[in-house]
Scaffold this active site. Structure first.
Site, PDB file in Angstrom:
ATOM      1  N   SER A   1      22.715  95.186  62.670  1.00  0.00           N
ATOM      2  CA  SER A   1      22.713  96.477  61.988  1.00  0.00           C
ATOM      3  C   SER A   1      21.360  96.739  61.354  1.00  0.00           C
ATOM      4  O   SER A   1      20.689  95.811  60.879  1.00  0.00           O
ATOM      5  CB  SER A   1      23.782  96.459  60.888  1.00  0.00           C
ATOM      6  OG  SER A   1      23.598  97.552  60.011  1.00  0.00           O
TER       7      SER A   1
ATOM      8  N   LYS B   1      25.041  89.809  58.673  1.00  0.00           N
ATOM      9  CA  LYS B   1      24.232  90.212  59.838  1.00  0.00           C
ATOM     10  C   LYS B   1      22.900  89.463  59.822  1.00  0.00           C
ATOM     11  O   LYS B   1      22.427  88.970  60.860  1.00  0.00           O
ATOM     12  CB  LYS B   1      24.011  91.725  59.836  1.00  0.00           C
ATOM     13  CG  LYS B   1      25.285  92.548  60.026  1.00  0.00           C
ATOM     14  CD  LYS B   1      25.920  92.303  61.388  1.00  0.00           C
ATOM     15  CE  LYS B   1      27.159  93.141  61.626  1.00  0.00           C
ATOM     16  NZ  LYS B   1      27.863  92.788  62.872  1.00  0.00           N
TER      17      LYS B   1
ATOM     18  N   TYR C   1      28.109  91.941  53.438  1.00  0.00           N
ATOM     19  CA  TYR C   1      28.127  92.405  54.835  1.00  0.00           C
ATOM     20  C   TYR C   1      26.735  92.305  55.450  1.00  0.00           C
ATOM     21  O   TYR C   1      26.546  91.757  56.540  1.00  0.00           O
ATOM     22  CB  TYR C   1      28.642  93.853  54.903  1.00  0.00           C
ATOM     23  CG  TYR C   1      28.296  94.541  56.193  1.00  0.00           C
ATOM     24  CD1 TYR C   1      28.979  94.244  57.368  1.00  0.00           C
ATOM     25  CD2 TYR C   1      27.252  95.463  56.264  1.00  0.00           C
ATOM     26  CE1 TYR C   1      28.640  94.845  58.570  1.00  0.00           C
ATOM     27  CE2 TYR C   1      26.900  96.073  57.441  1.00  0.00           C
ATOM     28  CZ  TYR C   1      27.596  95.768  58.592  1.00  0.00           C
ATOM     29  OH  TYR C   1      27.240  96.356  59.776  1.00  0.00           O
TER      30      TYR C   1
END
Ligand code: UFG
Length: 337
Positions: free
Chosen positions: A124, A152, A148
Protein backbone atom coordinates in the site's frame (compact mmCIF):
# COMPACT_ATOMS: atom_id res chain seq x y z
CA UNK A 1 0.53 -20.51 -15.54
CA UNK A 2 -1.03 -21.94 -12.38
CA UNK A 3 -1.67 -19.07 -9.98
CA UNK A 4 -2.76 -19.41 -6.35
CA UNK A 5 -4.65 -16.25 -5.39
CA UNK A 6 -5.05 -15.57 -1.67
CA UNK A 7 -8.00 -13.31 -0.93
CA UNK A 8 -9.27 -13.95 -4.45
CA UNK A 9 -12.93 -13.56 -3.49
CA UNK A 10 -12.37 -9.99 -2.31
CA UNK A 11 -12.61 -6.69 -4.15
CA UNK A 12 -9.24 -6.53 -5.87
CA UNK A 13 -8.73 -10.31 -5.85
CA UNK A 14 -11.94 -11.00 -7.75
CA UNK A 15 -11.16 -8.46 -10.48
CA UNK A 16 -7.63 -9.86 -10.79
CA UNK A 17 -8.95 -13.43 -10.98
CA UNK A 18 -11.15 -12.45 -13.94
CA UNK A 19 -8.15 -11.00 -15.78
CA UNK A 20 -5.99 -14.06 -15.00
CA UNK A 21 -8.63 -16.51 -16.23
CA UNK A 22 -9.25 -14.44 -19.36
CA UNK A 23 -5.52 -14.54 -20.13
CA UNK A 24 -5.58 -18.34 -19.94
CA UNK A 25 -4.08 -18.87 -16.50
CA UNK A 26 -5.48 -21.46 -14.10
CA UNK A 27 -6.52 -19.99 -10.76
CA UNK A 28 -6.97 -21.42 -7.27
CA UNK A 29 -8.52 -18.96 -4.83
CA UNK A 30 -7.70 -19.45 -1.14
CA UNK A 31 -9.99 -17.21 0.91
CA UNK A 32 -11.55 -17.50 4.37
CA UNK A 33 -14.54 -15.36 3.29
CA UNK A 34 -14.08 -13.16 6.38
CA UNK A 35 -14.60 -10.05 4.26
CA UNK A 36 -15.91 -11.51 1.01
CA UNK A 37 -18.66 -13.63 -0.48
CA UNK A 38 -18.55 -16.88 -2.48
CA UNK A 39 -21.06 -15.21 -4.82
CA UNK A 40 -18.18 -13.08 -6.16
CA UNK A 41 -16.48 -16.27 -7.39
CA UNK A 42 -19.63 -17.44 -9.18
CA UNK A 43 -19.62 -14.12 -11.01
CA UNK A 44 -15.90 -14.32 -11.74
CA UNK A 45 -16.61 -17.63 -13.50
CA UNK A 46 -19.49 -16.08 -15.42
CA UNK A 47 -17.33 -13.13 -16.60
CA UNK A 48 -14.27 -15.23 -17.46
CA UNK A 49 -16.22 -18.07 -19.07
CA UNK A 50 -14.59 -20.62 -16.76
CA UNK A 51 -14.23 -20.98 -13.00
CA UNK A 52 -11.42 -20.53 -10.54
CA UNK A 53 -10.93 -23.41 -8.13
CA UNK A 54 -11.67 -22.48 -4.54
CA UNK A 55 -10.52 -23.56 -1.07
CA UNK A 56 -12.07 -21.90 1.97
CA UNK A 57 -9.14 -21.35 4.32
CA UNK A 58 -7.17 -18.70 6.14
CA UNK A 59 -3.66 -18.16 4.80
CA UNK A 60 -2.30 -18.60 8.32
CA UNK A 61 -3.56 -22.21 8.30
CA UNK A 62 -0.34 -23.99 7.29
CA UNK A 63 -1.97 -27.41 6.92
CA UNK A 64 -4.73 -26.12 4.63
CA UNK A 65 -2.21 -24.16 2.61
CA UNK A 66 0.06 -27.18 2.29
CA UNK A 67 -2.85 -29.27 1.01
CA UNK A 68 -3.66 -26.53 -1.51
CA UNK A 69 -0.08 -26.59 -2.82
CA UNK A 70 -0.13 -30.40 -3.05
CA UNK A 71 -3.33 -30.48 -5.06
CA UNK A 72 -2.92 -27.37 -7.23
CA UNK A 73 0.91 -27.19 -7.69
CA UNK A 74 1.00 -23.42 -8.30
CA UNK A 75 3.77 -21.76 -10.31
CA UNK A 76 3.11 -18.43 -8.62
CA UNK A 77 1.15 -16.78 -5.83
CA UNK A 78 -0.67 -13.46 -5.76
CA UNK A 79 -1.15 -12.56 -2.11
CA UNK A 80 -4.13 -10.27 -1.47
CA UNK A 81 -5.49 -11.76 1.74
CA UNK A 82 -5.16 -9.57 4.78
CA UNK A 83 -6.88 -7.13 7.06
CA UNK A 84 -7.03 -3.56 5.84
CA UNK A 85 -8.91 -1.21 8.18
CA UNK A 86 -6.60 1.41 9.66
CA UNK A 87 -8.88 2.22 12.62
CA UNK A 88 -9.49 -1.42 13.48
CA UNK A 89 -5.75 -2.06 13.40
CA UNK A 90 -5.21 0.42 16.21
CA UNK A 91 -7.80 -1.46 18.33
CA UNK A 92 -6.69 -4.98 17.39
CA UNK A 93 -2.99 -4.72 16.52
CA UNK A 94 -2.14 -8.33 17.38
CA UNK A 95 -4.83 -9.60 15.04
CA UNK A 96 -3.26 -7.50 12.27
CA UNK A 97 0.26 -8.76 13.01
CA UNK A 98 -1.01 -12.36 13.05
CA UNK A 99 -3.25 -12.24 9.98
CA UNK A 100 -1.02 -10.03 7.85
CA UNK A 101 2.58 -10.56 8.96
CA UNK A 102 2.57 -14.06 10.48
CA UNK A 103 0.31 -15.46 7.74
CA UNK A 104 2.68 -14.14 5.07
CA UNK A 105 5.59 -15.90 6.77
CA UNK A 106 3.55 -19.13 6.75
CA UNK A 107 2.76 -18.62 3.06
CA UNK A 108 6.47 -18.09 2.21
CA UNK A 109 7.43 -21.22 4.16
CA UNK A 110 4.85 -23.34 2.35
CA UNK A 111 5.94 -21.87 -1.00
CA UNK A 112 9.57 -22.76 -0.24
CA UNK A 113 8.61 -26.29 0.84
CA UNK A 114 6.90 -26.80 -2.53
CA UNK A 115 9.51 -25.08 -4.69
CA UNK A 116 7.17 -22.24 -5.67
CA UNK A 117 9.36 -19.21 -6.31
CA UNK A 118 7.15 -16.38 -7.52
CA UNK A 119 4.99 -14.05 -5.43
CA UNK A 120 3.15 -10.79 -6.09
CA UNK A 121 2.24 -8.95 -2.89
CA UNK A 122 -0.48 -6.34 -2.22
CA UNK A 123 1.26 -3.52 -0.45
CA UNK A 124 0.00 0.00 0.00
CA UNK A 125 1.01 3.60 -0.59
CA UNK A 126 0.42 3.95 3.13
CA UNK A 127 4.12 3.00 3.53
CA UNK A 128 5.09 6.45 2.17
CA UNK A 129 3.48 8.10 5.21
CA UNK A 130 4.33 11.78 5.53
CA UNK A 131 8.12 11.51 5.52
CA UNK A 132 8.38 13.09 2.06
CA UNK A 133 6.31 14.97 -0.52
CA UNK A 134 4.37 13.41 -3.41
CA UNK A 135 4.63 12.31 -6.13
CA UNK A 136 6.11 9.30 -4.38
CA UNK A 137 8.73 7.29 -6.23
CA UNK A 138 9.52 3.77 -5.03
CA UNK A 139 12.79 4.88 -3.44
CA UNK A 140 11.12 7.55 -1.26
CA UNK A 141 11.54 7.07 2.51
CA UNK A 142 9.01 4.72 4.08
CA UNK A 143 7.49 4.19 7.50
CA UNK A 144 4.07 3.83 9.07
CA UNK A 145 1.76 5.58 11.48
CA UNK A 146 -0.58 2.73 12.47
CA UNK A 147 -0.41 -1.06 12.90
CA UNK A 148 -2.00 -1.71 9.49
CA UNK A 149 0.70 0.38 7.82
CA UNK A 150 3.41 -1.34 9.85
CA UNK A 151 2.19 -4.76 8.70
CA UNK A 152 2.63 -3.70 5.06
CA UNK A 153 6.02 -2.20 5.86
CA UNK A 154 7.18 -5.32 7.74
CA UNK A 155 5.96 -7.70 5.05
CA UNK A 156 7.88 -5.71 2.42
CA UNK A 157 11.02 -6.14 4.56
CA UNK A 158 10.37 -9.86 5.04
CA UNK A 159 9.94 -10.33 1.29
CA UNK A 160 13.14 -8.42 0.53
CA UNK A 161 15.09 -10.50 3.07
CA UNK A 162 13.60 -13.77 1.78
CA UNK A 163 14.52 -12.85 -1.81
CA UNK A 164 18.05 -11.87 -0.76
CA UNK A 165 18.52 -15.28 0.89
CA UNK A 166 16.96 -17.38 -1.88
CA UNK A 167 18.37 -16.96 -5.37
CA UNK A 168 15.29 -18.70 -6.79
CA UNK A 169 12.69 -16.37 -5.29
CA UNK A 170 11.11 -13.62 -7.41
CA UNK A 171 9.00 -11.01 -5.63
CA UNK A 172 6.83 -8.14 -6.81
CA UNK A 173 5.76 -5.68 -4.13
CA UNK A 174 2.91 -3.60 -5.52
CA UNK A 175 2.11 -0.38 -3.68
CA UNK A 176 -1.51 0.43 -4.38
CA UNK A 177 -2.78 3.98 -4.24
CA UNK A 178 -6.60 4.32 -3.97
CA UNK A 179 -8.45 1.54 -5.83
CA UNK A 180 -11.97 2.48 -6.98
CA UNK A 181 -14.56 1.44 -9.53
CA UNK A 182 -15.93 -1.93 -10.51
CA UNK A 183 -15.95 -4.31 -13.44
CA UNK A 184 -17.67 -2.62 -16.39
CA UNK A 185 -20.27 -5.41 -16.44
CA UNK A 186 -21.58 -4.26 -13.06
CA UNK A 187 -21.39 -7.89 -11.89
CA UNK A 188 -18.46 -7.60 -9.46
CA UNK A 189 -17.43 -4.65 -7.31
CA UNK A 190 -16.59 -3.51 -3.82
CA UNK A 191 -18.93 -4.83 -1.13
CA UNK A 192 -17.79 -3.38 2.20
CA UNK A 193 -19.26 -4.84 5.37
CA UNK A 194 -20.74 -2.21 7.72
CA UNK A 195 -19.93 1.48 7.37
CA UNK A 196 -17.46 2.00 4.51
CA UNK A 197 -14.09 3.45 5.54
CA UNK A 198 -13.22 4.72 2.09
CA UNK A 199 -14.52 7.67 0.14
CA UNK A 200 -15.95 6.07 -3.01
CA UNK A 201 -18.02 3.31 -1.38
CA UNK A 202 -19.39 5.86 1.07
CA UNK A 203 -20.32 8.28 -1.72
CA UNK A 204 -21.94 5.39 -3.63
CA UNK A 205 -24.11 4.48 -0.63
CA UNK A 206 -25.17 8.11 -0.14
CA UNK A 207 -26.11 8.38 -3.81
CA UNK A 208 -28.08 5.14 -3.51
CA UNK A 209 -30.00 6.50 -0.53
CA UNK A 210 -28.50 4.01 1.95
CA UNK A 211 -26.85 6.86 3.90
CA UNK A 212 -28.06 10.41 4.41
CA UNK A 213 -24.90 12.39 3.74
CA UNK A 214 -21.14 12.43 3.39
CA UNK A 215 -18.69 14.02 5.76
CA UNK A 216 -15.76 15.66 4.00
CA UNK A 217 -12.79 15.40 6.34
CA UNK A 218 -11.25 18.85 6.20
CA UNK A 219 -11.13 21.67 3.64
CA UNK A 220 -8.14 23.48 5.09
CA UNK A 221 -5.36 21.38 3.56
CA UNK A 222 -2.72 23.14 1.46
CA UNK A 223 -4.35 21.87 -1.77
CA UNK A 224 -6.18 23.74 -4.57
CA UNK A 225 -9.68 23.32 -3.05
CA UNK A 226 -8.54 22.59 0.52
CA UNK A 227 -9.64 18.92 0.50
CA UNK A 228 -7.30 15.93 0.44
CA UNK A 229 -5.66 14.84 -2.80
CA UNK A 230 -5.43 11.13 -3.67
CA UNK A 231 -4.49 8.98 -6.62
CA UNK A 232 -7.65 7.00 -7.51
CA UNK A 233 -6.96 4.00 -9.72
CA UNK A 234 -9.63 1.92 -11.46
CA UNK A 235 -9.66 -1.60 -10.02
CA UNK A 236 -9.44 -3.22 -13.48
CA UNK A 237 -6.31 -1.17 -14.27
CA UNK A 238 -4.96 -2.32 -10.91
CA UNK A 239 -5.82 -5.94 -11.72
CA UNK A 240 -4.00 -5.68 -15.05
CA UNK A 241 -0.96 -4.26 -13.23
CA UNK A 242 -0.75 -7.57 -11.35
CA UNK A 243 -0.59 -9.55 -14.58
CA UNK A 244 2.18 -7.28 -15.86
CA UNK A 245 4.13 -7.71 -12.60
CA UNK A 246 3.63 -11.48 -12.64
CA UNK A 247 5.03 -11.68 -16.17
CA UNK A 248 7.95 -9.37 -15.35
CA UNK A 249 9.15 -11.33 -12.31
CA UNK A 250 9.10 -14.46 -14.46
CA UNK A 251 12.27 -13.04 -16.08
CA UNK A 252 14.41 -13.60 -12.97
CA UNK A 253 14.77 -13.67 -9.21
CA UNK A 254 14.94 -10.68 -6.87
CA UNK A 255 12.58 -8.32 -5.08
CA UNK A 256 11.02 -5.48 -7.08
CA UNK A 257 8.78 -2.67 -5.88
CA UNK A 258 6.31 -0.90 -8.15
CA UNK A 259 3.71 1.79 -7.54
CA UNK A 260 0.29 1.14 -9.02
CA UNK A 261 -1.50 4.45 -9.39
CA UNK A 262 -2.39 6.94 -12.10
CA UNK A 263 -0.01 9.71 -11.06
CA UNK A 264 -2.96 12.12 -11.17
CA UNK A 265 -4.02 13.75 -7.86
CA UNK A 266 -7.77 14.35 -7.42
CA UNK A 267 -9.55 16.12 -4.57
CA UNK A 268 -12.49 14.88 -2.49
CA UNK A 269 -14.68 17.54 -4.10
CA UNK A 270 -13.65 16.44 -7.60
CA UNK A 271 -14.62 12.86 -6.73
CA UNK A 272 -18.02 13.98 -5.41
CA UNK A 273 -18.63 16.00 -8.57
CA UNK A 274 -17.67 13.10 -10.85
CA UNK A 275 -19.99 10.75 -8.95
CA UNK A 276 -22.86 13.23 -9.17
CA UNK A 277 -22.35 13.45 -12.92
CA UNK A 278 -22.23 9.66 -13.32
CA UNK A 279 -25.23 8.97 -11.10
CA UNK A 280 -27.38 12.02 -11.78
CA UNK A 281 -27.87 12.31 -8.02
CA UNK A 282 -26.87 15.25 -5.83
CA UNK A 283 -24.62 14.09 -2.97
CA UNK A 284 -25.33 16.02 0.22
CA UNK A 285 -22.12 16.66 2.12
CA UNK A 286 -20.84 18.56 5.09
CA UNK A 287 -17.31 19.77 5.78
CA UNK A 288 -16.09 18.45 9.13
CA UNK A 289 -12.74 18.31 10.93
CA UNK A 290 -9.76 16.53 9.43
CA UNK A 291 -9.64 12.78 10.04
CA UNK A 292 -6.73 11.88 12.32
CA UNK A 293 -3.87 10.27 10.42
CA UNK A 294 -4.84 11.66 6.99
CA UNK A 295 -2.18 13.35 4.86
CA UNK A 296 -2.90 16.32 2.58
CA UNK A 297 -1.78 14.61 -0.59
CA UNK A 298 -0.75 11.16 -1.74
CA UNK A 299 -0.11 10.30 -5.37
CA UNK A 300 2.27 8.15 -7.33
CA UNK A 301 5.26 8.64 -9.51
CA UNK A 302 4.29 5.98 -12.03
CA UNK A 303 7.37 6.15 -14.25
CA UNK A 304 9.04 2.99 -12.87
CA UNK A 305 5.96 0.84 -13.46
CA UNK A 306 5.55 2.28 -16.95
CA UNK A 307 9.20 1.68 -17.80
CA UNK A 308 9.66 -1.75 -16.26
CA UNK A 309 6.19 -3.29 -16.57
CA UNK A 310 5.03 -1.65 -19.78
CA UNK A 311 1.83 -0.93 -17.88
CA UNK A 312 -0.11 2.24 -17.22
CA UNK A 313 -3.59 3.00 -15.91
CA UNK A 314 -6.02 3.55 -18.80
CA UNK A 315 -9.34 4.33 -17.15
CA UNK A 316 -10.60 7.73 -15.97
CA UNK A 317 -12.34 8.81 -12.78
CA UNK A 318 -15.54 9.29 -14.81
CA UNK A 319 -15.37 5.69 -16.00
CA UNK A 320 -14.70 4.43 -12.47
CA UNK A 321 -17.74 6.36 -11.21
CA UNK A 322 -19.94 5.09 -14.05
CA UNK A 323 -18.86 1.50 -13.30
CA UNK A 324 -19.49 1.97 -9.58
CA UNK A 325 -22.98 3.37 -10.30
CA UNK A 326 -23.71 0.30 -12.44
CA UNK A 327 -22.46 -2.10 -9.77
CA UNK A 328 -24.32 -0.25 -7.00
CA UNK A 329 -27.63 0.04 -8.84
CA UNK A 330 -27.60 -3.58 -10.04
CA UNK A 331 -26.59 -4.84 -6.58
CA UNK A 332 -28.03 -2.43 -3.99
CA UNK A 333 -27.16 -4.83 -1.16
CA UNK A 334 -23.90 -6.02 -2.66
CA UNK A 335 -23.55 -9.78 -3.02
CA UNK A 336 -26.09 -10.38 -0.25
CA UNK A 337 -28.91 -9.40 -2.61
N1 UFG B 1 -12.74 11.09 2.92
C1 UFG B 1 -13.76 11.95 3.28
N2 UFG B 1 -14.91 11.40 3.79
C2 UFG B 1 -15.08 10.05 3.93
C3 UFG B 1 -14.03 9.18 3.57
C4 UFG B 1 -12.86 9.74 3.06
O1 UFG B 1 -13.64 13.16 3.15
O2 UFG B 1 -16.14 9.62 4.42
C5 UFG B 1 -11.51 11.67 2.34
C6 UFG B 1 -10.25 11.40 3.13
O3 UFG B 1 -10.07 12.36 4.14
C7 UFG B 1 -9.19 11.40 2.05
C8 UFG B 1 -9.92 10.86 0.82
O4 UFG B 1 -11.30 11.04 1.09
O5 UFG B 1 -8.80 12.73 1.76
C9 UFG B 1 -9.66 9.39 0.58
O6 UFG B 1 -9.93 8.65 1.78
P1 UFG B 1 -10.03 7.05 1.78
O7 UFG B 1 -10.38 6.63 3.16
O8 UFG B 1 -10.88 6.59 0.68
O9 UFG B 1 -8.56 6.60 1.40
P2 UFG B 1 -7.17 6.87 2.16
O10 UFG B 1 -6.31 7.58 1.18
O11 UFG B 1 -7.33 7.47 3.48
O12 UFG B 1 -6.73 5.37 2.44
C10 UFG B 1 -6.25 4.56 1.43
C11 UFG B 1 -6.46 3.09 1.76
C12 UFG B 1 -5.65 2.71 2.97
C13 UFG B 1 -4.23 3.17 2.84
C14 UFG B 1 -4.18 4.62 2.48
C15 UFG B 1 -2.79 5.14 2.25
O13 UFG B 1 -7.80 2.82 2.00
O14 UFG B 1 -5.66 1.31 3.11
O15 UFG B 1 -4.91 4.84 1.29
O16 UFG B 1 -2.25 4.51 1.15
F1 UFG B 1 -3.58 2.97 4.01
Amino acid sequence: MRVLVTGGAGYIGSHTSVELLKEGHDVLVVDDLSNSSPESLRRVAELAGRPAEFIEANVGDAAALDAAFVSFRPDAVIHFAGRKAVGESTQLPLLYYRENVAATVTLLEVMAAHGCGRIVFSSSATVYGSASEPPFAEDAPTGATNPYGWTKHMIEQILADAAAADQELAVAVLRYFNPIGAHESGRIGEDPKGVPNNLLPFVAQVAAGRRTGLQVFGNDYPTPDGTGLRDYIHVVDLAQGHLAALARIGEGAGCHVWNLGTGRPLSVLEVIEAYQKASGVTIPYQIVARRPGDVAASYADVSKAERELGWRAQRSLDQACADTVRWQSNNPDGYAG
